[in-house]
Design a protein around this motif. Structure first.
Motif, PDB file in Angstrom:
ATOM      1  N   ARG A  10       0.838  -1.196   0.000  1.00 20.82           N
ATOM      2  CA  ARG A  10       0.000   0.000   0.000  1.00 20.82           C
ATOM      3  C   ARG A  10       0.874   1.248   0.000  1.00 20.82           C
ATOM      4  O   ARG A  10       1.995   1.238   0.475  1.00 20.82           O
ATOM      5  N   THR A  11       0.335   2.305  -0.556  1.00 24.70           N
ATOM      6  CA  THR A  11       1.039   3.576  -0.619  1.00 24.70           C
ATOM      7  C   THR A  11       0.014   4.697  -0.502  1.00 24.70           C
ATOM      8  O   THR A  11      -1.176   4.434  -0.331  1.00 24.70           O
ATOM      9  N   GLN A  12       0.463   5.934  -0.621  1.00 22.60           N
ATOM     10  CA  GLN A  12      -0.444   7.077  -0.520  1.00 22.60           C
ATOM     11  C   GLN A  12      -0.423   7.860  -1.824  1.00 22.60           C
ATOM     12  O   GLN A  12       0.617   8.026  -2.444  1.00 22.60           O
TER      13      GLN A  12
ATOM     14  N   LYS B 282      -3.859  13.057   1.576  1.00 24.85           N
ATOM     15  CA  LYS B 282      -3.189  11.847   1.103  1.00 24.85           C
ATOM     16  C   LYS B 282      -4.147  10.688   1.277  1.00 24.85           C
ATOM     17  O   LYS B 282      -4.621  10.422   2.372  1.00 24.85           O
TER      18      LYS B 282
ATOM     19  N   PRO C 119      -4.788   6.714   1.103  1.00 24.64           N
ATOM     20  CA  PRO C 119      -4.098   5.413   1.042  1.00 24.64           C
ATOM     21  C   PRO C 119      -4.754   4.502  -0.004  1.00 24.64           C
ATOM     22  O   PRO C 119      -5.977   4.475  -0.133  1.00 24.64           O
TER      23      PRO C 119
ATOM     24  N   LYS D  70      -2.462   3.272  -7.546  1.00 22.18           N
ATOM     25  CA  LYS D  70      -1.782   4.564  -7.616  1.00 22.18           C
ATOM     26  C   LYS D  70      -1.108   4.752  -8.971  1.00 22.18           C
ATOM     27  O   LYS D  70      -1.246   5.796  -9.603  1.00 22.18           O
TER      28      LYS D  70
END
Length: 93
Positions: free
Chosen positions: A4-6, A13, A15, A21
């Motif tokens: 996972r990232t933002q 932001k 997630p 993304k």
């Protein structure tokens, strides 16, 4: 490595998974490219003066509906996105 990232949207932001993304980045880059082409064609129509700036929209629609143009825009966005991530990962090591 985390899955996972933002994703930055304005000051917020959000997630999300990495694949989502990168997909959003590719779509936004393709949309930005299409918008720049629209601007250039409208400006050209305005400067030439044959059909005015609204004549550029008709030319842009005929141009952007071609599958080879859409494919080129998406391929360019994909390659650029993945290259930038690859470079960033190499710099960290």
């Amino acid at each position: 490595m985390s899955d996972r990232t933002q994703f930055a949207v304005g000051r917020h932001k959000v997630p999300m998974p990495r694949v989502m993304k990168r997909s959003l980045q590719v779509v936004s880059a393709a949309a930005l490219t299409a918008a720049v082409v629209l601007f250039v064609m409208m400006l050209n129509g305005f400067l030439v003066g044959r059909g005015g700036s609204l004549g550029g929209i008709d030319v842009w629609l005929a141009f952007i509906k071609r599958s080879d143009i859409i494919g080129t825009i998406i391929l360019t966005a994909l390659v650029t996105t993945f290259f930038l991530y690859w470079q960033r990962d190499k710099e960290r090591r």
